[in-house]
Design a protein around this motif. Structure first.
Motif, PDB file in Angstrom:
ATOM      1  N   VAL A   1       1.992  -2.899  -8.658  1.00  0.00           N
ATOM      2  CA  VAL A   1       0.706  -3.556  -8.476  1.00  0.00           C
ATOM      3  C   VAL A   1      -0.295  -2.583  -7.870  1.00  0.00           C
ATOM      4  CG1 VAL A   1      -0.496  -5.480  -7.381  1.00  0.00           C
ATOM      5  CG2 VAL A   1       1.843  -5.777  -8.201  1.00  0.00           C
ATOM      6  N   PHE A   2       0.135  -1.830  -6.849  1.00  0.00           N
ATOM      7  CA  PHE A   2      -0.770  -0.884  -6.217  1.00  0.00           C
ATOM      8  C   PHE A   2      -1.186   0.232  -7.174  1.00  0.00           C
ATOM      9  CE2 PHE A   2       1.252  -1.988  -1.890  1.00  0.00           C
ATOM     10  CZ  PHE A   2       0.377  -3.043  -1.743  1.00  0.00           C
ATOM     11  N   GLU A   3      -0.241   0.704  -7.967  1.00  0.00           N
ATOM     12  CA  GLU A   3      -0.544   1.817  -8.864  1.00  0.00           C
ATOM     13  C   GLU A   3      -1.491   1.409  -9.980  1.00  0.00           C
ATOM     14  OE1 GLU A   3       3.376   2.852  -9.989  1.00  0.00           O
ATOM     15  OE2 GLU A   3       3.629   4.343  -8.411  1.00  0.00           O
ATOM     16  N   SER A   4      -1.324   0.198 -10.494  1.00  0.00           N
ATOM     17  CA  SER A   4      -2.082  -0.219 -11.665  1.00  0.00           C
ATOM     18  C   SER A   4      -3.371  -0.950 -11.331  1.00  0.00           C
ATOM     19  CB  SER A   4      -1.214  -1.113 -12.556  1.00  0.00           C
ATOM     20  OG  SER A   4      -0.040  -0.444 -12.951  1.00  0.00           O
ATOM     21  N   GLY A   5      -3.395  -1.669 -10.201  1.00  0.00           N
ATOM     22  CA  GLY A   5      -4.542  -2.535  -9.948  1.00  0.00           C
ATOM     23  C   GLY A   5      -5.280  -2.303  -8.663  1.00  0.00           C
ATOM     24  N   LEU A   6      -4.909  -1.283  -7.905  1.00  0.00           N
ATOM     25  CA  LEU A   6      -5.526  -1.053  -6.607  1.00  0.00           C
ATOM     26  C   LEU A   6      -7.027  -0.833  -6.744  1.00  0.00           C
ATOM     27  CD1 LEU A   6      -4.756  -0.665  -3.582  1.00  0.00           C
ATOM     28  CD2 LEU A   6      -4.698   1.794  -4.057  1.00  0.00           C
ATOM     29  N   ASP A   7      -7.791  -1.546  -5.933  1.00  0.00           N
ATOM     30  CA  ASP A   7      -9.239  -1.399  -5.957  1.00  0.00           C
ATOM     31  C   ASP A   7      -9.739  -0.745  -4.670  1.00  0.00           C
ATOM     32  OD1 ASP A   7     -11.851  -1.603  -6.839  1.00  0.00           O
ATOM     33  OD2 ASP A   7     -12.113  -3.622  -6.044  1.00  0.00           O
ATOM     34  N   GLU A   8      -9.376  -1.322  -3.517  1.00  0.00           N
ATOM     35  CA  GLU A   8      -9.821  -0.773  -2.246  1.00  0.00           C
ATOM     36  C   GLU A   8      -8.699  -0.836  -1.218  1.00  0.00           C
ATOM     37  OE1 GLU A   8     -13.290  -2.698  -0.828  1.00  0.00           O
ATOM     38  OE2 GLU A   8     -14.565  -2.079  -2.511  1.00  0.00           O
ATOM     39  N   VAL A   9      -8.688   0.148  -0.324  1.00  0.00           N
ATOM     40  CA  VAL A   9      -7.755   0.186   0.794  1.00  0.00           C
ATOM     41  C   VAL A   9      -8.570   0.466   2.050  1.00  0.00           C
ATOM     42  CG1 VAL A   9      -5.803   1.386   1.857  1.00  0.00           C
ATOM     43  CG2 VAL A   9      -5.849   1.034  -0.611  1.00  0.00           C
ATOM     44  N   THR A  10      -8.465  -0.395   3.026  1.00  0.00           N
ATOM     45  CA  THR A  10      -9.197  -0.225   4.280  1.00  0.00           C
ATOM     46  C   THR A  10      -8.204  -0.119   5.427  1.00  0.00           C
ATOM     47  OG1 THR A  10     -11.072  -1.517   3.453  1.00  0.00           O
ATOM     48  CG2 THR A  10     -10.913  -1.196   5.835  1.00  0.00           C
ATOM     49  N   TYR A  11      -8.277   0.977   6.154  1.00  0.00           N
ATOM     50  CA  TYR A  11      -7.387   1.148   7.303  1.00  0.00           C
ATOM     51  C   TYR A  11      -7.893   0.300   8.463  1.00  0.00           C
ATOM     52  CZ  TYR A  11      -4.881   3.342  11.162  1.00  0.00           C
ATOM     53  OH  TYR A  11      -4.088   3.567  12.264  1.00  0.00           O
ATOM     54  N   LEU A  12      -7.015  -0.497   9.056  1.00  0.00           N
ATOM     55  CA  LEU A  12      -7.387  -1.425  10.125  1.00  0.00           C
ATOM     56  C   LEU A  12      -7.069  -0.905  11.511  1.00  0.00           C
ATOM     57  CD1 LEU A  12      -6.077  -4.730   8.489  1.00  0.00           C
ATOM     58  CD2 LEU A  12      -8.405  -3.808   8.436  1.00  0.00           C
ATOM     59  N   GLY A  13      -6.336   0.191  11.604  1.00  0.00           N
ATOM     60  CA  GLY A  13      -5.929   0.699  12.903  1.00  0.00           C
ATOM     61  C   GLY A  13      -4.524   0.271  13.256  1.00  0.00           C
TER      62      GLY A  13
END
Length: 267
Positions: free
Chosen positions: A167-179
């Protein structure tokens, strides 16, 4: 037993939400930079970590946040490096399933655990490509025919947690680091992850405008092993906790005298 199979179907649907669908990629197919060989979403940024300035805590000296480009490959390498995991899925404070997994990049996954609903508890096992179920307190297992097993598993390969990688490889749109955050006495590193509507529409076989809002909040340890995941979709929230990475998991085919053929009730 049919009631138990309905329980399993419910659990598998929850597993689809939790760990996605498709086959996980062999970590060796990632390129030398650590990025996946599959296309990333439009929000990918290979030059710097994605994140916000209001993280829950500053980035520690020993931890470098993952980027949208390195996220999937890093989780893949960590998961396959461990090879086993214990997973507990809950929703609305109730246990849905508790399962041990054994997996590799080259062999069939193995799984053993229980699924629960208001209709009861079902024990389930996947080993050597065969799927077995039995209701609580029963001695004998029922081996499901391949076509029924495939229907129940719905292409998830029994919810192998590495399915999340596809799912991450094919559909990843955004990743936000939260700390970082202390969870159950352990420092974990949080990420808010979203997927492209086009990818979800293809997977769900619905028009893009009918895709429900789905959000994933993941917490990893310092070795990039997934430890907690919260999934929210269509007003329902589920929590997946993963522990005992790399611990021995013994899953063996049931003895022949404890296996019965599957038979649909007449009438």
């Amino acid at each position: 037993m049919l009631a138990g199979i309905r329980v399993l179907s419910t659990v598998v649907l929850a597993g689809v939400l939790a760990v996605g669908a498709g086959c996980a990629e062999d970590p060796q197919t990632a390129d030398s930079s650590g990025s996946s060989s599959k296309p990333q979403g439009d929000g990918s940024d290979s030059s710097s970590p994605v994140g916000s300035s209001d993280s829950k805590s500053p980035v520690g000296d020993d931890y470098q946040p993952l980027t949208a480009q390195t996220f999937a490959a890093s989780l893949t390498e960590a998961m396959y490096g461990a090879g086993t995991v214990h997973m507990l899925m809950t929703s609305e404070g109730k246990s849905i399933a508790e399962v041990d997994y054994r997996f590799s990049a080259t062999g069939d996954p193995a799984m053993h655990g229980t699924a629960e609903s208001d209709e009861g508890t079902v024990e389930m096992m996947l080993v050597d490509g065969a799927f077995y179920v039995r209701e609580e307190a029963e001695r004998s297992w029922m081996q499901l025919p391949p076509e029924l097993a495939d229907q129940i598993l719905a292409g998830t390969q029994a919810g192998d947690p590495t399915q999340l990688i596809e799912v991450f490889e094919s559909g990843l749109d955004e990743v936000t680091y939260l700390g970082s955050e202390d969870i159950d006495g352990e420092e974990l590193y949080g990420y808010d992850v979203s997927f492209s509507a086009e990818y979800l529409a293809r997977e769900m076989d619905v028009p893009t405008n009918e895709v429900p809002a789905i959000s994933y909040e993941l917490y990893l340890d310092g070795a990039h092993l997934l430890r907690k995941m919260t999934i929210s979709a269509a007003g329902v929230e589920g929590v997946v906790r993963l522990s005992d990475w790399g611990e021995p998991v013994e899953i063996e085919t049931p003895p022949a005298d404890q296996v019965e053929p599957f038979e649909l009730p007449s009438g």
